[in-house]
Every structure is written in structure tokens, then in C-alpha cells.
Design an enzyme around this catalytic site. Sequence first.
Site, short mmCIF file in Angstrom:
data_model
loop_
_atom_site.label_atom_id
_atom_site.label_comp_id
_atom_site.label_asym_id
_atom_site.label_seq_id
_atom_site.Cartn_x
_atom_site.Cartn_y
_atom_site.Cartn_z
N THR A 85 -3.07 5.13 1.17
CA THR A 85 -2.85 3.47 0.87
C THR A 85 -1.65 2.96 1.73
O THR A 85 -0.93 3.75 2.35
CB THR A 85 -2.29 3.70 -0.60
OG1 THR A 85 -1.12 4.62 -0.53
CG2 THR A 85 -3.48 4.43 -1.96
N CYS A 86 -1.74 1.72 1.56
CA CYS A 86 -0.81 0.86 2.49
C CYS A 86 0.88 0.75 1.54
O CYS A 86 0.85 -0.24 1.25
CB CYS A 86 -1.20 -0.11 2.88
SG CYS A 86 -2.98 -0.47 3.99
N ASP A 87 0.98 1.52 0.98
CA ASP A 87 1.86 1.92 0.31
C ASP A 87 3.07 3.23 0.82
O ASP A 87 2.75 3.81 1.30
CB ASP A 87 1.76 2.77 -1.11
CG ASP A 87 3.33 2.09 -2.04
OD1 ASP A 87 3.93 2.70 -1.52
OD2 ASP A 87 3.32 1.11 -3.03
#
Length: 388
Positions: free
Chosen positions: A335-337
Site C-alpha cells: 500500500t501507499c502508506d
Amino acid sequence: MTDRIRDFLRARRDLGRDEGPVMVLDLEVVRDNYAAFARALPDTRVFYAVKANPAPEVLGLLASLGSCFDTASVVEIQLALAAGATADRISFGNTIKKERCIVRALELGVRLFAVDCQAEVEKIARAAETAGVAPEDVQVFCRILCDGAGAEWPLSRKFGCVPEMAVDVLEHAHRQGLRAYGVSFHVGSQQGNTEAWDGALAASAMIFRECAERGIALSMVNLGGGFPTKYLKEVPGVESYGNAIFRALTKHFGNHMPETIIEPGRGMVGNAGIIEAEVVLVSKKSDAADEVRWVYLDIGKFGGLAETMDESIRYAIRTDHDEDRKVPCVLAGPTCDSADVLYEKTPYPLPVSLSIGDKVLIEGAGAYTTTYAAVAFNGFPPLQSYVI
Ligand SMILES: *Cc1c(COP(=O)(O)O)cnc(C)c1O
């Protein structure tokens, strides 16, 4: 990994259905684990902690084997009932309950409740009145704090009160007409020390004595969960825990042995499940020769591996290249976290030949994975699971 899981994953791949990470759980392992708990602690009732894995097949099997269930919410109570457990085999073990949820639990027939303060006792007393249940039919046990030393996933100070206060809480329950039933604690999840129950049992015996002096006869000690499953490190067998707990009970309670229950979660289902995931990217942050490799999987903290938080739980990861030389890698999710990094402080040794598109197997993934997956964070679907 069991042969049944290997065959299942192979068949899924042959059918071209191997899209996205999947957790596969073998019920035969759960059956063996239940038998091992029953053997190791023969006079103790098993209340499976539903939150570890609430799959209907798991609950159904355990209900048929005679297990009881520790639940954290009305929905979990309903799951246990749907699986075939009768209400007298269900405890509402969460110390933080809405009063209307207690009423609902009582209406569903549940009579065993955890508390850790007087306000929660009062909620139960009022709920009994609302539900039209005689208070003396409602059993209340008080949870005490436990420091969680030796546990890889300690449970902090969120639940429980100091032992001295537990005496007052149980007396309060007694005064409200409820049945002051006993004491509970949790020594911390993935507890590697078989002796960890000793201190809490000493405190429990003290509470039994103090209550007896106030004319209240307690009956039960709830020994909680904490029994480990095997990740990377070896862990003692459940027999060692059974022996150590029996010794501690004898030491502190002598001839006045209480009724006991355990609430295994991780130890019941952890080693029954495997996650198959895929390598999405292998890269470096610079061309320096000693630069660490980053390996990104299609599963991460939000896809079911939440227990890698603080790098607490260190899963065993198998690949098809395990004979090759291994190098330390940072392992991360898709994820883009930026929080979605699994192991960085202590990099994870993975084969140099591991490359994009390879499958990896994450072992010991039967507990605290499927229900720890976000619903659709970043558009990734929740972790698929199959119980076989
Ligand atoms: C989570 C929980 C358990 C299960 O703990 P494990 O360490 O997974 O065995 C048992 N009892 C209570 C009250 C819990 O909250």
C-alpha cells in the site's frame, strides 16, 4: 505446511485462481491442537477466543469437539451460537461492553461476564434487571492486571485492575446480587515463559482468601490465553504449559483447587493457517554495493499482517529458493502508506534469487490475520481465506 494445504494451493494455481494473497487453514491441525489442550490441562474447560479466527468452520469444529467460546461482542456470541454452541458454553470476556450489548447477551442466554471495575458491574446488574434475568444466575469474574513479561504480544494495561481492587469489585458484584464467580487474567499473547502464570495465580489465591474473609466464596480461575504458536523461534509444547500451570495452582491453592478455564486463541489456530503471497517488487534505494534490498509483497500490515506492528510477531517465510544464499532484506507491503513496512529495524534474511512474481509462504498465519485485514484500504480487497 500440511499436505492438504500444499495440495489446495497447487490446485488453485493450476486453475489459474491464484490472484491475490490467500490464507488457507487446515481444520485437522485445529482438531489436533484442541486435543493437545484437553490432554495438557485435563480438568480445565477450553473457551476458544473467537477473535483469533472466527471462521464458521473453525467454530463449528470446536463446538462439535465440546469447546466453549470466549467472545468479545454480540456478533461473536451469535457466531458461536450459529456454530452450535449453547449459551451456557459462551462467556462475554470483553471488560468493555455497552449496557445494551450486555442486555442482548443475556437475552441470548449468556450468563458469564468479565469485569474489571465497579462501573461495569453496575451495568451488568442493570442489564439483568432490564432483561428480566435473576441476578444470582449471572456469573461475574474480575480480570486482574498482568505485566505480560515474556510475551511477544503483551496486552498492556488496557484490561484488568490491581488484585486488591478486584476484591472490592467482586464484593460489589456480590452486593448487587450477582454471583461473584472468580478471577481472570491474561499473561500476554505469544507467551514464551511457561512460568508466567505463577505470579497471577498467587494474586488470584490472595483474592480468593480475601473474598472468603468477606463471606464470598469464589469458584473459578480463568487462566486466559497466551499459549504460543510456532513462528520463527521454537516454543515450548502445550504439555510444558499444562505442567507449569498445574504446579503453580497446587502451590497457591493447595487442597482447595478452583475450577479452571483457559481461553486459547493463537495456540488453537495459529499453526493451522498459511498465507500464500506474491513478490510484487524487489529494489534498492541506491546503487551502493552494500545497499539493503527492499522486497515488497502483495500483503502487508493492512492486508492481514497487522501483528508485525513494532516487528512484534516474526513470521516464518518460505520461498522456492530457500537453498540459495540469503541476504538481509527490508520487507514491506503493497500500500501507499509508509507504515506498511513489516520488518526494517531487524531486516529479514531472504534468498538473493527471490524475484518479482515469486510466491512466498507465510507460516503460522491462522490467528489474527483474516480479521485484521482492512476492508478496502488503497483498493486492496480483504484477505481471502479458505478453511479446508
Ligand atoms: C485475545 C484474548 C484471548 C486469546 O489470547 P491468545 O494469546 O491468542 O491465546 C484470551 N482471552 C481474552 C480475554 C482475550 O482477549
